[in-house]
Design a protein around this motif. Structure first.
Motif, PDB file in Angstrom:
ATOM      1  N   TYR A 190      62.316 -23.197  41.077  1.00 25.53           N
ATOM      2  CA  TYR A 190      63.433 -23.404  42.006  1.00 25.53           C
ATOM      3  C   TYR A 190      63.921 -24.850  41.940  1.00 25.53           C
ATOM      4  CZ  TYR A 190      66.054 -23.855  46.343  1.00 25.53           C
ATOM      5  OH  TYR A 190      67.030 -24.122  47.272  1.00 25.53           O
ATOM      6  N   GLY A 191      62.978 -25.790  41.993  1.00 25.49           N
ATOM      7  CA  GLY A 191      63.360 -27.191  41.904  1.00 25.49           C
ATOM      8  C   GLY A 191      64.019 -27.525  40.581  1.00 25.49           C
TER       9      GLY A 191
ATOM     10  N   SER B 228      65.723 -25.457  38.653  1.00 28.65           N
ATOM     11  CA  SER B 228      67.067 -24.878  38.603  1.00 28.65           C
ATOM     12  C   SER B 228      68.061 -25.714  39.396  1.00 28.65           C
ATOM     13  CB  SER B 228      67.041 -23.441  39.127  1.00 28.65           C
ATOM     14  OG  SER B 228      66.727 -23.415  40.524  1.00 28.65           O
ATOM     15  N   ARG B 229      67.601 -26.300  40.511  1.00 27.93           N
ATOM     16  CA  ARG B 229      68.494 -27.158  41.312  1.00 27.93           C
ATOM     17  C   ARG B 229      68.828 -28.453  40.565  1.00 27.93           C
ATOM     18  NH1 ARG B 229      69.020 -26.042  46.761  1.00 27.93           N
ATOM     19  NH2 ARG B 229      70.563 -27.726  46.608  1.00 27.93           N
ATOM     20  N   LEU B 230      67.824 -29.038  39.926  1.00 30.56           N
ATOM     21  CA  LEU B 230      68.060 -30.291  39.196  1.00 30.56           C
ATOM     22  C   LEU B 230      68.957 -30.078  37.984  1.00 30.56           C
ATOM     23  CD1 LEU B 230      64.508 -31.908  39.315  1.00 30.56           C
ATOM     24  CD2 LEU B 230      66.534 -32.649  40.573  1.00 30.56           C
TER      25      LEU B 230
ATOM     26  N   GLY C 234      71.018 -27.418  37.624  1.00 29.96           N
ATOM     27  CA  GLY C 234      72.237 -26.711  37.988  1.00 29.96           C
ATOM     28  C   GLY C 234      72.399 -25.389  37.260  1.00 29.96           C
TER      29      GLY C 234
ATOM     30  N   GLY D 264      71.198 -21.562  37.632  1.00 27.26           N
ATOM     31  CA  GLY D 264      70.523 -20.608  38.493  1.00 27.26           C
ATOM     32  C   GLY D 264      69.632 -19.628  37.756  1.00 27.26           C
TER      33      GLY D 264
END
Length: 261
Positions: A159-160, A162-164, A166, A168
């Motif tokens: 999850y982290g 994918s956020r860093l 960008g 999904g």
């Protein structure tokens, strides 16, 4: 060997109670190796002898039969605790990882004026540290510690990440692969924990790998990230099944060999 036979235990039965292989027991009894200190007390308890009796290879003076009770904690030489003496490896591993992260932060700040790709490195390093530290430090139980870390931290890590990044799909696809893979990893761990390292365990591991390969290919196809499984996927599964058959055949040959018991 004498005490094991008096207890009515085979080498395989004693090995099963100690979660080791019967080959290790055979090496003890032929003088090729010694029991690990981490299981010595447990071995003495099973055989109803003291640590002194085990280390000196005979009963104590005046003893005509097996010891009446397992050895007390105060008897015999002091045994090292699990993981004792390997703390330096944890410090070295953690220090080297931290030094590498500091270098990443400095380079990232100097080149881009802020923190960008170095955050990905920091997240990955923390995840790797948690997964690799147990087997690096613990003499026994390291594999279980790594699996527990993988089970607890992989989804948050994805999850982290994918956020860093960008992206999904890193989280959605990665989580599906994690669930499938962890099921087979825990199953493989249970096989080796229960049966030890032998031909049957390797055969079962090959079967699990074949199932894992088929499950991963099928899951990726259902998620729409890959085309339908092709002949190459089938070949890899077939090779794993053949390897499993070889392992099981090898075990049967060992069982049928003269003096194999």
């Amino acid at each position: 060997m004498e005490r094991r036979r008096e207890k009515g235990l085979t080498q395989a039965q004693l090995a099963e109670r100690l979660n080791i292989t019967d080959r290790a027991v055979s090496k003890w009894e032929t003088g090729k190796s010694l029991p690990d200190s981490s299981i010595m007390l447990e071995l003495c308890g099973i055989l109803d002898i003291t640590v002194d009796q085990l280390l000196h290879g005979g009963r104590e003076d005046g003893a005509s039969g097996p010891a009446a009770s397992p050895p007390r904690k105060t008897a015999g030489p002091r045994l090292p605790r699990r993981g004792e003496g390997r703390w330096w490896l944890a410090v070295l591993f953690s220090g080297g990882l931290l030094a590498g992260l500091l270098a990443c932060f400095i380079c990232d700040t100097a080149l881009s004026g802020g923190l960008g790709w170095s955050l990905v490195a920091a997240l990955s390093a923390g995840y790797g540290w948690a997964v690799l530290l147990p087997p690096a430090v613990l003499k026994r139980g390291g594999a279980a510690g790594s699996l527990l870390a993988l089970s607890a931290l992989t989804v948050p890590y994805l999850y982290g990440l994918s956020r860093l990044l960008g992206v999904g799909a890193v989280f959605t696809v990665g989580t599906a692969m994690t669930v499938v893979s962890l099921l087979f990893l825990w199953a493989g761990y249970a096989v080796f924990k229960r049966r030890g390292w032998n031909a049957v365990s390797l055969g079962l591991a090959c079967l699990l790998l074949a199932g894992l390969t088929a499950s991963v290919n099928g899951t990726l196809y259902l998620l729409g990230t890959t085309p339908p499984p092709d002949a190459w996927n089938g070949i890899s599964i077939l090779l794993l099944l053949l390897a499993a058959a070889v392992c099981f055949t090898w075990k049967r040959r060992e069982d049928g060999a003269p003096g194999g018991g």
